[in-house]
Design a protein around this motif. Structure first.
Motif, PDB file in Angstrom:
ATOM      1  N   ILE A  89       5.371  -1.961   4.224  1.00 43.16           N
ATOM      2  CA  ILE A  89       4.500  -2.736   5.107  1.00 43.16           C
ATOM      3  C   ILE A  89       5.211  -4.022   5.512  1.00 43.16           C
ATOM      4  CG2 ILE A  89       2.277  -3.884   5.323  1.00 43.16           C
ATOM      5  CD1 ILE A  89       1.296  -1.997   3.032  1.00 43.16           C
ATOM      6  N   GLY A  90       5.445  -4.171   6.808  1.00 42.45           N
ATOM      7  CA  GLY A  90       6.138  -5.346   7.319  1.00 42.45           C
ATOM      8  C   GLY A  90       7.546  -4.992   7.765  1.00 42.45           C
ATOM      9  N   THR A  91       7.792  -5.017   9.064  1.00 41.22           N
ATOM     10  CA  THR A  91       9.102  -4.618   9.581  1.00 41.22           C
ATOM     11  C   THR A  91       9.787  -5.760  10.327  1.00 41.22           C
ATOM     12  OG1 THR A  91       8.069  -3.661  11.552  1.00 41.22           O
ATOM     13  CG2 THR A  91       8.522  -2.171   9.708  1.00 41.22           C
ATOM     14  N   GLY A  92       9.580  -6.983   9.812  1.00 44.07           N
ATOM     15  CA  GLY A  92      10.314  -8.131  10.323  1.00 44.07           C
ATOM     16  C   GLY A  92      11.715  -8.156   9.752  1.00 44.07           C
ATOM     17  N   ARG A  93      12.275  -9.340   9.598  1.00 45.92           N
ATOM     18  CA  ARG A  93      13.673  -9.447   9.173  1.00 45.92           C
ATOM     19  C   ARG A  93      13.913  -8.836   7.797  1.00 45.92           C
ATOM     20  NH1 ARG A  93      16.638 -15.264   8.802  1.00 45.92           N
ATOM     21  NH2 ARG A  93      14.656 -15.708   7.734  1.00 45.92           N
ATOM     22  N   ALA A 136      15.124   7.714  -2.883  1.00 38.66           N
ATOM     23  CA  ALA A 136      13.906   7.106  -2.344  1.00 38.66           C
ATOM     24  C   ALA A 136      13.068   8.093  -1.541  1.00 38.66           C
ATOM     25  CB  ALA A 136      14.266   5.903  -1.476  1.00 38.66           C
ATOM     26  N   GLY A 137      13.642   9.212  -1.125  1.00 35.86           N
ATOM     27  CA  GLY A 137      12.887  10.200  -0.367  1.00 35.86           C
ATOM     28  C   GLY A 137      12.597   9.733   1.047  1.00 35.86           C
ATOM     29  N   SER A 138      11.369   9.962   1.519  1.00 36.68           N
ATOM     30  CA  SER A 138      11.013   9.629   2.901  1.00 36.68           C
ATOM     31  C   SER A 138      10.273   8.296   2.971  1.00 36.68           C
ATOM     32  CB  SER A 138      10.159  10.736   3.510  1.00 36.68           C
ATOM     33  OG  SER A 138       8.969  10.915   2.771  1.00 36.68           O
ATOM     34  N   LEU A 139      10.262   7.720   4.182  1.00 41.90           N
ATOM     35  CA  LEU A 139       9.657   6.405   4.404  1.00 41.90           C
ATOM     36  C   LEU A 139       8.551   6.481   5.438  1.00 41.90           C
ATOM     37  CD1 LEU A 139      12.665   3.903   4.701  1.00 41.90           C
ATOM     38  CD2 LEU A 139      10.901   3.909   2.939  1.00 41.90           C
ATOM     39  N   VAL A 140       7.488   5.727   5.186  1.00 42.26           N
ATOM     40  CA  VAL A 140       6.441   5.509   6.174  1.00 42.26           C
ATOM     41  C   VAL A 140       6.368   4.005   6.411  1.00 42.26           C
ATOM     42  CG1 VAL A 140       4.011   5.789   6.778  1.00 42.26           C
ATOM     43  CG2 VAL A 140       5.140   7.495   5.341  1.00 42.26           C
ATOM     44  N   LEU A 141       6.476   3.589   7.671  1.00 40.41           N
ATOM     45  CA  LEU A 141       6.534   2.173   8.003  1.00 40.41           C
ATOM     46  C   LEU A 141       5.288   1.731   8.752  1.00 40.41           C
ATOM     47  CD1 LEU A 141      10.211   1.987   9.359  1.00 40.41           C
ATOM     48  CD2 LEU A 141       9.415   1.867   6.993  1.00 40.41           C
ATOM     49  N   ALA A 142       4.795   0.534   8.403  1.00 37.12           N
ATOM     50  CA  ALA A 142       3.651  -0.035   9.104  1.00 37.12           C
ATOM     51  C   ALA A 142       3.900  -1.517   9.334  1.00 37.12           C
ATOM     52  CB  ALA A 142       2.366   0.168   8.307  1.00 37.12           C
ATOM     53  N   ALA A 171       2.048  -5.195  11.564  1.00 31.86           N
ATOM     54  CA  ALA A 171       0.981  -5.733  12.408  1.00 31.86           C
ATOM     55  C   ALA A 171       1.243  -5.425  13.878  1.00 31.86           C
ATOM     56  CB  ALA A 171       0.860  -7.239  12.186  1.00 31.86           C
ATOM     57  N   ASP A 172       2.519  -5.250  14.211  1.00 35.27           N
ATOM     58  CA  ASP A 172       2.934  -4.817  15.547  1.00 35.27           C
ATOM     59  C   ASP A 172       3.382  -3.357  15.437  1.00 35.27           C
ATOM     60  OD1 ASP A 172       4.140  -4.250  17.944  1.00 35.27           O
ATOM     61  OD2 ASP A 172       5.448  -6.002  17.966  1.00 35.27           O
ATOM     62  N   PRO A 173       2.518  -2.399  15.742  1.00 34.92           N
ATOM     63  CA  PRO A 173       2.869  -0.974  15.589  1.00 34.92           C
ATOM     64  C   PRO A 173       4.120  -0.584  16.375  1.00 34.92           C
ATOM     65  CG  PRO A 173       0.513  -1.214  15.963  1.00 34.92           C
ATOM     66  CD  PRO A 173       1.131  -2.563  16.234  1.00 34.92           C
ATOM     67  N   GLY A 174       4.341  -1.209  17.514  1.00 33.12           N
ATOM     68  CA  GLY A 174       5.517  -0.888  18.312  1.00 33.12           C
ATOM     69  C   GLY A 174       6.800  -1.242  17.596  1.00 33.12           C
ATOM     70  N   ARG A 175       6.792  -2.366  16.886  1.00 31.88           N
ATOM     71  CA  ARG A 175       7.982  -2.757  16.136  1.00 31.88           C
ATOM     72  C   ARG A 175       8.252  -1.759  15.011  1.00 31.88           C
ATOM     73  NH1 ARG A 175       8.548  -8.785  13.604  1.00 31.88           N
ATOM     74  NH2 ARG A 175       6.811  -8.074  12.303  1.00 31.88           N
ATOM     75  N   ALA A 176       7.201  -1.324  14.333  1.00 32.30           N
ATOM     76  CA  ALA A 176       7.374  -0.329  13.279  1.00 32.30           C
ATOM     77  C   ALA A 176       7.902   0.980  13.847  1.00 32.30           C
ATOM     78  CB  ALA A 176       6.049  -0.101  12.560  1.00 32.30           C
ATOM     79  N   ALA A 177       7.411   1.370  15.020  1.00 34.06           N
ATOM     80  CA  ALA A 177       7.840   2.626  15.638  1.00 34.06           C
ATOM     81  C   ALA A 177       9.320   2.576  16.011  1.00 34.06           C
ATOM     82  CB  ALA A 177       6.985   2.913  16.866  1.00 34.06           C
ATOM     83  N   SER A 211      -1.260   1.973  11.541  1.00 34.53           N
ATOM     84  CA  SER A 211      -1.787   0.769  10.898  1.00 34.53           C
ATOM     85  C   SER A 211      -1.506   0.842   9.402  1.00 34.53           C
ATOM     86  CB  SER A 211      -3.296   0.622  11.145  1.00 34.53           C
ATOM     87  OG  SER A 211      -4.010   1.557  10.348  1.00 34.53           O
ATOM     88  N   VAL A 212      -1.788  -0.242   8.728  1.00 37.72           N
ATOM     89  CA  VAL A 212      -1.579  -0.290   7.278  1.00 37.72           C
ATOM     90  C   VAL A 212      -2.463   0.728   6.559  1.00 37.72           C
ATOM     91  CG1 VAL A 212      -1.901  -1.741   5.227  1.00 37.72           C
ATOM     92  CG2 VAL A 212      -0.787  -2.687   7.258  1.00 37.72           C
TER      93      VAL A 212
END
Length: 334
Positions: free
Chosen positions: A6-10, A25-31, A33-39, A52-53
């Motif tokens: 959760i959180g895809t900033g710096r 670590a296997g697979s990752l799911v990213l979330a 506050a800005d869904p576009g940044r996570a995507a 979303s979270v």
């Protein structure tokens, strides 16, 4: 294994890339506050972006990494713990001591697993310094000197939510002092200056700080920090004993020049920032979290360890504000 981040900033982007390159670590799911940044980050790393979270918790992950802005940490740590998920949280667990205590009590009540991100515990220089102190190679330790100096000040917006120089920056030094020496801090005296850029005065913070800590065995520690070190990013720890003296963080990229005629030359490529300086340490702490989740390793920095560093930071802030010596016993604990 499936990890939700959760959180895809710096720092979140750095952690995501680190996890993406760790086979265990296997697979990752990213979330975010800005869904576009996570995507965008997910597409680059071959991960899955959550809208979303909430989906982090409903899509069935095995662990959670919290790397969003500080105001979101406490709620997410508690949510992960209540969901039965091991959680890694970038420091701090919460913005102040009272909320941190409440979060840690909730985590403990449900038997949660929490690792807090103090990356210097994984830096090669700090690891070696710890080994030398613990082995007795330095003799009786009598003096420790630490410093953390950022090359340029953060924005006013960041400062407003940072908690101040002691909680945001020097808390890493406080954790390193405890971890390397094996001693506790009994009392502090701290001061600071806001003579630099105006955003520090506007937020009630300081751009330069100094603290004297006394350890349980009488060892004296000086910790200095600054936000305006134009020479570069400088993080060091010097340990002086009766037999020898060593320094962690002193290398050919340390941004300091000697004025002696026969001194070493100045760094040609000084460290620019914390991600560059401590990149391998950040990767190692996430690898340790993966091992923890898999049941293959211990927790290298649990909530109590993080709390101990925060209590020192809180004592320093109290000392600066009231211009007096502060004993750690004055502050609440678990």
């Amino acid at each position: 294994m499936r990890i939700g981040l959760i959180g895809t900033g710096r720092i979140g982007s750095f952690h995501a890339a680190s996890l993406a390159h760790q086979p265990q670590a296997g697979s990752l799911v990213l979330a975010d506050a800005d869904p576009g940044r996570a995507a965008l980050l997910a597409a680059r790393l071959g991960a899955t972006a959550a809208p979303s979270v909430d989906q982090i918790f409903s899509w069935g992950v095995d662990a959670v990494v919290v790397a969003c802005a500080t105001p979101g940490h406490a709620e997410l740590v508690v949510r992960a713990a209540r969901s039965g998920l091991p959680v890694f949280c970038e420091k701090p667990v919460a913005a102040d001591l009272g909320r941190s205590l409440a979060v840690l009590r909730e985590v403990a009540a449900v038997g949660g697993v929490l690792q807090v991100g103090f990356m210097r515990r994984f830096d090669a220089g700090y690891v070696t310094a710890r080994e030398l102190v613990r082995s007795g190679a330095l003799g009786r330790l009598h003096t420790v000197r630490t410093m953390t100096a950022d090359p340029e000040p953060p924005s006013a917006a960041y400062l407003a939510g940072s908690g101040g120089l002691y909680r945001d920056c020097l808390v890493h030094d406080f954790d390193a002092v405890r971890w390397v020496t094996g001693q506790e801090v009994t009392e502090v005296y701290a001061t600071g200056s806001d003579a630099g850029p105006p955003q520090f005065r506007a937020t009630g913070d300081v751009d330069t700080a100094a603290a004297v800590l006394t350890l349980t065995d009488g060892t004296l520690v000086t910790c200095t920090g600054g936000r305006c070190n134009g020479a570069g990013y400088d993080v060091r720890m010097e340990l002086a004993g009766e037999l020898d003296q060593v320094s962690a963080g002193l290398d050919d990229r340390t941004p300091i020049a000697s004025t002696e005629p026969q001194g070493p030359p100045p760094a040609t490529k000084p460290w620019a920032g914390f991600l560059e300086r401590f990149g391998p340490a950040y990767e190692a702490e996430l690898a340790a979290f993966v091992s923890l989740v898999r049941g293959e390793g211990p927790n290298p920095c649990d909530g109590r360890e993080a709390l101990a560093a925060l209590r020192i930071a809180e004592a320093c802030e109290l000392s600066r504000r009231e211009r007096r010596r502060v004993a750690l016993a004055e502050l609440p604990d678990l």
